[in-house]
Design an enzyme around this catalytic site. Structure first.
Site, mmCIF file in Angstrom:
data_model
loop_
_atom_site.group_PDB
_atom_site.id
_atom_site.type_symbol
_atom_site.label_atom_id
_atom_site.label_comp_id
_atom_site.label_asym_id
_atom_site.label_seq_id
_atom_site.Cartn_x
_atom_site.Cartn_y
_atom_site.Cartn_z
ATOM 1 N N LYS A 181 30.424 3.194 -4.075
ATOM 2 C CA LYS A 181 30.234 4.611 -4.363
ATOM 3 C C LYS A 181 30.204 4.843 -5.870
ATOM 4 O O LYS A 181 31.070 4.359 -6.604
ATOM 5 C CB LYS A 181 31.381 5.415 -3.734
ATOM 6 C CG LYS A 181 31.204 6.920 -3.809
ATOM 7 C CD LYS A 181 32.325 7.618 -3.066
ATOM 8 C CE LYS A 181 32.158 9.129 -3.099
ATOM 9 N NZ LYS A 181 33.268 9.815 -2.386
ATOM 10 N N ARG A 239 41.661 2.739 4.850
ATOM 11 C CA ARG A 239 41.643 2.710 3.381
ATOM 12 C C ARG A 239 42.762 3.593 2.815
ATOM 13 O O ARG A 239 43.451 3.193 1.877
ATOM 14 C CB ARG A 239 40.274 3.164 2.879
ATOM 15 C CG ARG A 239 40.122 3.266 1.365
ATOM 16 C CD ARG A 239 38.663 3.567 1.022
ATOM 17 N NE ARG A 239 38.492 4.151 -0.289
ATOM 18 C CZ ARG A 239 38.305 3.453 -1.411
ATOM 19 N NH1 ARG A 239 38.300 2.130 -1.357
ATOM 20 N NH2 ARG A 239 38.129 4.066 -2.564
ATOM 21 N N ARG A 245 35.827 0.724 1.999
ATOM 22 C CA ARG A 245 35.122 1.753 2.761
ATOM 23 C C ARG A 245 34.306 1.051 3.835
ATOM 24 O O ARG A 245 33.999 -0.137 3.720
ATOM 25 C CB ARG A 245 34.202 2.574 1.852
ATOM 26 C CG ARG A 245 34.905 3.308 0.713
ATOM 27 C CD ARG A 245 33.891 4.047 -0.138
ATOM 28 N NE ARG A 245 34.515 4.836 -1.203
ATOM 29 C CZ ARG A 245 34.751 4.381 -2.430
ATOM 30 N NH1 ARG A 245 34.403 3.139 -2.752
ATOM 31 N NH2 ARG A 245 35.315 5.160 -3.343
ATOM 32 N N TYR A 292 47.711 9.984 -3.314
ATOM 33 C CA TYR A 292 48.519 9.126 -2.449
ATOM 34 C C TYR A 292 49.997 9.179 -2.799
ATOM 35 O O TYR A 292 50.839 8.817 -1.970
ATOM 36 C CB TYR A 292 47.988 7.682 -2.501
ATOM 37 C CG TYR A 292 46.594 7.577 -1.938
ATOM 38 C CD1 TYR A 292 46.373 7.740 -0.573
ATOM 39 C CD2 TYR A 292 45.507 7.354 -2.761
ATOM 40 C CE1 TYR A 292 45.095 7.681 -0.050
ATOM 41 C CE2 TYR A 292 44.227 7.278 -2.248
ATOM 42 C CZ TYR A 292 44.018 7.447 -0.887
ATOM 43 O OH TYR A 292 42.739 7.388 -0.367
ATOM 44 N N HIS A 325 38.079 5.180 8.313
ATOM 45 C CA HIS A 325 38.340 5.355 6.883
ATOM 46 C C HIS A 325 39.827 5.543 6.613
ATOM 47 O O HIS A 325 40.297 5.330 5.483
ATOM 48 C CB HIS A 325 37.561 6.563 6.348
ATOM 49 C CG HIS A 325 37.526 6.651 4.848
ATOM 50 N ND1 HIS A 325 36.792 5.794 4.063
ATOM 51 C CD2 HIS A 325 38.164 7.500 3.985
ATOM 52 C CE1 HIS A 325 36.967 6.107 2.786
ATOM 53 N NE2 HIS A 325 37.789 7.135 2.710
#
Length: 310
Positions: free
Chosen positions: A152, A261, A127, A293, A258
């Protein structure tokens, strides 16, 4: 609120978000003290966000979490059941990803330190905040791994360091070492320490190991003391550079930094990496988060349309 957030080791971004929604809530109700109002007013505020402000489902949830935290943990006046909240419908959206060709093209349009940051974000699945807050001690060039600290959800994880980036990073760290030496010669050379580690390890802030891999160009005061420290680069630095590279590459997709990622995960999946390994590299707590994904990879996989078979 800040005291309770820090006592519970919430991230600075969570603390900032909770303070923001508390302020919005208080202003919405004419600056009334939260202790004098309750669940009905919280419902009214959340419904205002959903109907009048048309916020997203995640934004409404964040505001609700902030207010539940305010009443339950700060004011010690837990909210009762709220049945009349107009919930925003949550929509499952597939993240936008770049193809490998598009990724190469965009990265080639970048130069210098921001290019190295973008390469690292794509190559390691970082990130943006994880990238800019990396410290020298977190990079292991021998094992080709990166230790991501306090990411996170306050989790640590280990991810891969691309072999092709070892030499550029080593060269970059040599320049950072020279900057650190110059700072030390001027009586500085300190890096801000997390939590209260500066008291436990009073000399660590001046060591090279604790310096940020991507340091800021300026030094700033640290906390309530007069000590000047060199913080990390601002996330906006890489964000602006990436957007400019996307425009220059003429990639007509709605992407942000982002996206690198997302592309990291999707390209690993397409190359045959198992989903559990990808989950560990990304630091997802729930496998279902990573499973998205598989849908992205299926959407971008090369499949012949029946029209082409006519």
């Amino acid at each position: 609120m800040s005291i309770v957030c820090r006592r519970r080791h919430y991230s600075p971004r969570t603390e900032e978000a909770y303070r923001h929604w508390t302020k919005r809530f208080v202003l919405f109700h004419g600056k009334a003290h939260p202790a004098t109002i309750g669940a009905r007013e919280v419902e009214a505020f959340l419904n205002h966000l959903a109907v009048a402000r048309t916020v997203s489902a995640s934004t409404q949830t964040q505001a609700l979490n902030a207010l539940v935290f305010l009443y339950r943990d700060v004011l010690r006046q837990p909210l009762g059941e709220m049945k009349d909240i107009k919930r925003v419908q949550h929509r499952d959206r597939l993240p936008v990803v770049l193809t490998q060709a598009e990724t190469r093209l965009v990265l080639a349009m970048m130069t210098g330190t921001t290019q190295l940051m973008a390469n690292l974000m794509y190559g390691s699945g970082l990130r943006v905040n994880e990238c800019v807050t990396l410290r020298v001690k977190d990079i292991d060039l021998t094992t080709k791994t990166i230790s991501v600290r306090n990411s996170k959800g306050s989790k640590d994880r280990t991810t891969v360091l691309p072999a092709q980036l070892c030499t550029p990073i080593e060269q970059h760290l040599t320049r950072v070492l020279q900057l650190h030496a110059d700072d030390r010669s001027r009586g500085g050379g300190l890096a801000p320490m997390p939590d209260a580690l500066y008291r436990k390890y009073p000399t660590a802030a001046g060591s090279f190991a604790w310096q940020f891999v991507f340091p800021s160009a300026a030094v700033r005061p640290w906390g309530d003391s007069d000590r000047l420290v060199r913080w990390h680069a601002s996330p906006s630095t890489i964000q602006r550079a990436f957007k400019a590279a996307v425009r220059k590459a003429q990639v007509n997709k709605h992407v942000s930094v982002h996206t690198l990622r997302h592309s990291f995960a999707t390209h690993l999946l397409a190359a045959g990496t198992d989903i559990r390994t990808i989950q560990l590299l990304l630091g997802h707590r729930n496998l279902q988060t990573t499973m998205i994904y598989t849908h992205v990879e299926a959407a971008v996989r090369t499949v012949k349309s029946p029209f082409d078979l006519l």
